[in-house]
Design an enzyme around this catalytic site. Sequence first.
Site, short mmCIF file in Angstrom:
data_model
loop_
_atom_site.label_atom_id
_atom_site.label_comp_id
_atom_site.label_asym_id
_atom_site.label_seq_id
_atom_site.Cartn_x
_atom_site.Cartn_y
_atom_site.Cartn_z
N HIS A 10 1.23 -1.34 0.04
CA HIS A 10 -0.35 0.19 0.24
C HIS A 10 0.65 1.74 -0.04
O HIS A 10 1.74 1.50 0.12
CB HIS A 10 -0.85 0.14 1.22
CG HIS A 10 0.04 0.40 2.81
ND1 HIS A 10 0.40 1.47 2.81
CD2 HIS A 10 0.19 -0.87 3.81
CE1 HIS A 10 1.00 1.00 4.62
NE2 HIS A 10 0.94 -0.53 4.39
N ARG A 59 -5.89 0.71 4.43
CA ARG A 59 -5.11 2.14 3.62
C ARG A 59 -4.92 0.96 2.06
O ARG A 59 -3.96 1.18 0.68
CB ARG A 59 -3.56 1.86 4.63
CG ARG A 59 -3.12 0.71 5.08
CD ARG A 59 -2.22 0.75 5.70
NE ARG A 59 -1.30 0.48 6.81
CZ ARG A 59 -2.17 -0.51 8.20
NH1 ARG A 59 -2.82 0.12 8.15
NH2 ARG A 59 -1.31 -1.76 8.58
N GLU A 86 -1.40 -6.40 7.40
CA GLU A 86 -0.21 -6.40 8.10
C GLU A 86 0.27 -7.26 9.95
O GLU A 86 -0.14 -7.68 10.26
CB GLU A 86 0.29 -4.95 8.59
CG GLU A 86 1.39 -4.60 9.51
CD GLU A 86 2.92 -4.60 8.23
OE1 GLU A 86 3.26 -6.13 8.19
OE2 GLU A 86 3.14 -3.89 7.76
N HIS A 156 0.57 -5.23 2.94
CA HIS A 156 1.68 -4.32 3.81
C HIS A 156 3.13 -5.24 3.74
O HIS A 156 3.43 -5.85 3.29
CB HIS A 156 0.89 -5.05 4.48
CG HIS A 156 -0.59 -4.36 5.12
ND1 HIS A 156 -1.39 -3.20 5.21
CD2 HIS A 156 -1.40 -5.01 5.03
CE1 HIS A 156 -2.77 -2.65 5.64
NE2 HIS A 156 -2.81 -4.47 4.82
#
Length: 204
Positions: A10, A59, A86, A156
Amino acid sequence: MQSTLFLVRHGQSLWNLENRFTGWKDIDLTPTGIAEAEKAGIELKGQHIDIAFTSTLVRAQHTLDIILKACDDQQIPVIKNAALNERSYGNLEGLNKAETARKYGDEQVHIWRRSFDVAPPGGESLKDTYNRVIPYFVHTILPYMKEGKNVLIVAHGNSLRSLVMFLDQLTPGQIIDKEIATGVPLTYYLTDKQMDGLQYEPIK
């Protein structure tokens, strides 16, 4: 037969900018992050993408939306799953990294951030993240590729580091210093034989 896998981290998030541990906190992109996602979309424009996967965090989803809009591929299926989230930083999430180093010491924070198998308080190690991401990739994403589909994953830094470690057959020592830049596509071309060889073995 060959399938293509595109990996994109991202774009810059607000807490990336503020140097905070983000983890599973749902923080959106900065204007810079939006621009990074647009640039990734321009780079991927013209590539054939059949299906996209992303995490449950905004995100990554926002980055994917921007990429697909730039690619004129807004109608492809999108699957969201927390397996691609993440790495969780547990009790450190939301804390400024420099302030955390002053509180716990530079060495301890470096171990939490960069060791392979030491988790921060209440969080995940990179090993934990690997053992979450790779089974999902092998059992859910890889079958699409074995059907000849080209796949885009927007996720991520640490979930993608885990995947790069698996695909490139890196050791825990080799992955420690591997960085995944925000908004820069990574491309893997995998043959049937290579895909057949991708077997998940838990790291203990």
